[in-house]
Design an enzyme around this catalytic site. Structure first.
Site, PDB file in Angstrom:
ATOM      1  N   ASP A  11      42.501  36.386  43.542  1.00  0.00           N
ATOM      2  CA  ASP A  11      42.329  37.582  42.707  1.00  0.00           C
ATOM      3  C   ASP A  11      41.109  37.379  41.820  1.00  0.00           C
ATOM      4  O   ASP A  11      41.016  36.394  41.083  1.00  0.00           O
ATOM      5  CB  ASP A  11      43.575  37.809  41.841  1.00  0.00           C
ATOM      6  CG  ASP A  11      43.523  39.141  41.120  1.00  0.00           C
ATOM      7  OD1 ASP A  11      44.127  40.108  41.608  1.00  0.00           O
ATOM      8  OD2 ASP A  11      42.850  39.224  40.067  1.00  0.00           O
ATOM      9  N   ASP A 106      40.062  43.853  44.760  1.00  0.00           N
ATOM     10  CA  ASP A 106      39.648  42.547  44.228  1.00  0.00           C
ATOM     11  C   ASP A 106      40.609  41.417  44.573  1.00  0.00           C
ATOM     12  O   ASP A 106      40.618  40.393  43.914  1.00  0.00           O
ATOM     13  CB  ASP A 106      39.442  42.633  42.699  1.00  0.00           C
ATOM     14  CG  ASP A 106      40.720  42.403  41.929  1.00  0.00           C
ATOM     15  OD1 ASP A 106      41.795  42.824  42.413  1.00  0.00           O
ATOM     16  OD2 ASP A 106      40.649  41.785  40.860  1.00  0.00           O
ATOM     17  N   GLU A 107      41.422  41.621  45.617  1.00  0.00           N
ATOM     18  CA  GLU A 107      42.354  40.538  45.933  1.00  0.00           C
ATOM     19  C   GLU A 107      42.715  40.489  47.410  1.00  0.00           C
ATOM     20  O   GLU A 107      42.611  41.500  48.105  1.00  0.00           O
ATOM     21  CB  GLU A 107      43.633  40.664  45.104  1.00  0.00           C
ATOM     22  CG  GLU A 107      44.378  41.945  45.307  1.00  0.00           C
ATOM     23  CD  GLU A 107      45.488  42.100  44.278  1.00  0.00           C
ATOM     24  OE1 GLU A 107      46.613  41.684  44.567  1.00  0.00           O
ATOM     25  OE2 GLU A 107      45.221  42.627  43.190  1.00  0.00           O
TER      26      GLU A 107
HETATM   27  N1  DCP Z   1      41.631  48.796  37.941  1.00  0.00           N
HETATM   28  C1  DCP Z   1      41.566  50.127  37.524  1.00  0.00           C
HETATM   29  N2  DCP Z   1      42.605  50.687  36.814  1.00  0.00           N
HETATM   30  C2  DCP Z   1      43.714  49.943  36.525  1.00  0.00           C
HETATM   31  C3  DCP Z   1      43.792  48.605  36.951  1.00  0.00           C
HETATM   32  C4  DCP Z   1      42.722  48.056  37.652  1.00  0.00           C
HETATM   33  O1  DCP Z   1      40.561  50.805  37.791  1.00  0.00           O
HETATM   34  N3  DCP Z   1      44.717  50.492  35.824  1.00  0.00           N
HETATM   35  C5  DCP Z   1      40.471  48.219  38.657  1.00  0.00           C
HETATM   36  C6  DCP Z   1      39.544  47.525  37.701  1.00  0.00           C
HETATM   37  C7  DCP Z   1      39.789  46.069  37.892  1.00  0.00           C
HETATM   38  C8  DCP Z   1      40.230  45.997  39.341  1.00  0.00           C
HETATM   39  O2  DCP Z   1      40.881  47.246  39.609  1.00  0.00           O
HETATM   40  O3  DCP Z   1      38.629  45.266  37.632  1.00  0.00           O
HETATM   41  C9  DCP Z   1      41.177  44.859  39.611  1.00  0.00           C
HETATM   42  O4  DCP Z   1      42.336  44.979  38.829  1.00  0.00           O
HETATM   43  P1  DCP Z   1      43.149  43.746  38.276  1.00  0.00           P
HETATM   44  O5  DCP Z   1      44.493  44.256  37.906  1.00  0.00           O
HETATM   45  O6  DCP Z   1      43.089  42.627  39.234  1.00  0.00           O
HETATM   46  O7  DCP Z   1      42.428  43.376  36.904  1.00  0.00           O
HETATM   47  P2  DCP Z   1      41.044  42.656  36.624  1.00  0.00           P
HETATM   48  O8  DCP Z   1      40.462  42.042  37.839  1.00  0.00           O
HETATM   49  O9  DCP Z   1      40.146  43.613  35.924  1.00  0.00           O
HETATM   50  O10 DCP Z   1      41.450  41.536  35.590  1.00  0.00           O
HETATM   51  P3  DCP Z   1      42.247  40.165  35.827  1.00  0.00           P
HETATM   52  O11 DCP Z   1      41.293  39.103  35.413  1.00  0.00           O
HETATM   53  O12 DCP Z   1      43.422  40.244  34.925  1.00  0.00           O
HETATM   54  O13 DCP Z   1      42.619  40.109  37.276  1.00  0.00           O
HETATM   55 CA    CA Z   2      41.709  40.793  39.216  1.00  0.00          CA
HETATM   56 CA    CA Z   3      43.939  42.427  41.364  1.00  0.00          CA
END
Ligand code: DCP
Ligand code: CA
Ligand code: CA
Length: 365
Positions: A11, A106-107
């Protein structure tokens, strides 16, 4: 007993925000919030860890994020850029395993039980993947290693950012015993209260339910969880579709005749084919040419080589030989096509080519 699977869940850390910061390093220590303007009705997609210290998080209205973090840098998302990065990262995974299941932008889950590098330690594979993504793309990710998808997914979130968390098969029971129920993917804000009403806060509380109770109270999710907390998860991955061939074809503006005109058109096709192969990081062993004549009669000719082809020079060489075996000057031609199959990764092919040079001492010829 069936072989235990070794599954990674990769992730990316603060994905959208990390890409923006990578591309503009002056933002590094500032709170970066990906959303529409704070005075709009938009919500936060994500933010970096600096902004998270102010209490900002995904899904929060932008105006609220601005109240909590007035100095935040609010940036629009660039979805096409993020998707492109996502595809690049998938290419890294593909070097390690063909069993890769996308879990979102992203995963991904990667089955590394019998990985392409012949590595026995899944933890080592995780380290290498993390390193490779960092070196090639200047981005960090967190990885969970476990015997099934659910364990790997939960573990990837344990040590963020840039962490690796390994749950060995014999630690799965304990892992679920102490697991707060809200950490289980799929148990959202709505369903969590139902679990709490039944006095279920941790995996160990859920484990006390019989299969019938799990089903009666929580339906299909309950049944899945019943097996999951016992480490009996279904963990077959649904791989990203892997193309069996890459090709291109062109219906010509005018019918053509003779080797010279065919060579001109074929050269254009070689350029397109090579670009498509590069985009997917592919080399190939079998080349097929397709010729459709003016009377719509169609023929194909194929050639399979012992060693995979990577370079454009080698493609030209193979096409030249293939053309000699194709009756191109019988009738006018209206369509030409080229396709490559027997695909492998370019790095794999280069290794084989290196081997070929050593084995046959071709450099000395
Ligand atoms: N995303 C979005 N709206 C949300 C959740 C996520 O647009 N409510 C998008 C933005 C994030 C991406 O999806 O960058 C991946 O979501 P993640 O939940 O994996 O969160 P992040 O990668 O941003 O942070 P983390 O470091 O906690 O994984
Ligand atoms: Ca993420
Ligand atoms: Ca994710």
């Amino acid at each position: 007993m069936a072989q235990r699977r070794k599954i990674l869940h990769v992730d990316m850390d603060y994905f959208f925000a990390q890409i923006e910061i990578r591309d503009n390093p002056s933002l590094k220590d500032k709170p970066v919030i990906i959303s529409g303007p704070p005075d709009s009705r938009s919500v936060v997609s994500t933010c970096n860890y600096v902004a998270r210290e102010y209490g900002v998080h995904s899904g929060m209205p932008a105006f609220k994020a601005h109240q909590l973090c007035p100095d935040g840098i609010f940036m629009h998302s660039s979805m096409s850029k993020y998707t492109e990065v996502s595809q690049e990262i998938n290419k890294v995974f593909a070097k390690y395993s063909d069993l890769v299941e996308s879990g979102g932008v992203d995963e991904a889950y990667i089955d590394v039980t019998n990985n392409k590098k012949g590595m026995t330690s899944a933890t080592e594979v995780a380290k290498q993947i993390q390193q490779e993504i960092y070196i090639k793309h200047n981005l960090t990710c967190s990885i969970g290693v476990g015997p099934n998808k659910l364990v790997a997914k939960i573990a990837s979130d344990y040590n963020k950012p840039a962490g690796i968390t390994v749950i060995k098969p014999n630690a799965v029971d304990e892992f679920f015993e102490d697991l707060p129920i809200y950490k289980i993917p799929g148990i959202g804000k709505k369903s969590i209260n139902k679990y709490y009403r039944f006095g279920i806060y941790f995996g160990r509380d859920f484990k006390k339910l019989s299969l019938q109770q799990a089903q009666k109270y929580f339906g299909k999710q309950g049944v899945n969880l019943y097996y999951n907390v016992r480490g009996q998860a279904s963990d077959a991955l649904i791989p990203i579709r892997v193309a069996k061939s890459i090709g291109c074809e062109r219906t010509l503006e005018h019918n053509i005749n003779g080797t010279e005109s065919v060579t001109v058109e074929i050269n254009k096709l070689i350029n397109t084919l090579k670009k498509r192969l590069d985009k997917q990081d592919k080399a190939f062993k079998t080349l097929t040419i397709k010729v459709k004549f003016s009377d719509f009669h169609q023929i194909t000719r194929s050639k399979t080589l012992v060693f995979p082809i990577v370079t454009k020079i080698d493609i030209h060489e193979a096409v030249k030989e293939l053309l000699l075996a194709t009756p191109i000057d019988r009738k006018p031609i209206r369509l030409l096509g080229l396709s490559a199959s027997g695909l492998c990764h370019q790095s794999e092919a280069l290794n084989i080519v290196k081997f070929k040079q050593i084995y046959f001492n071709l450099d000395d010829l």
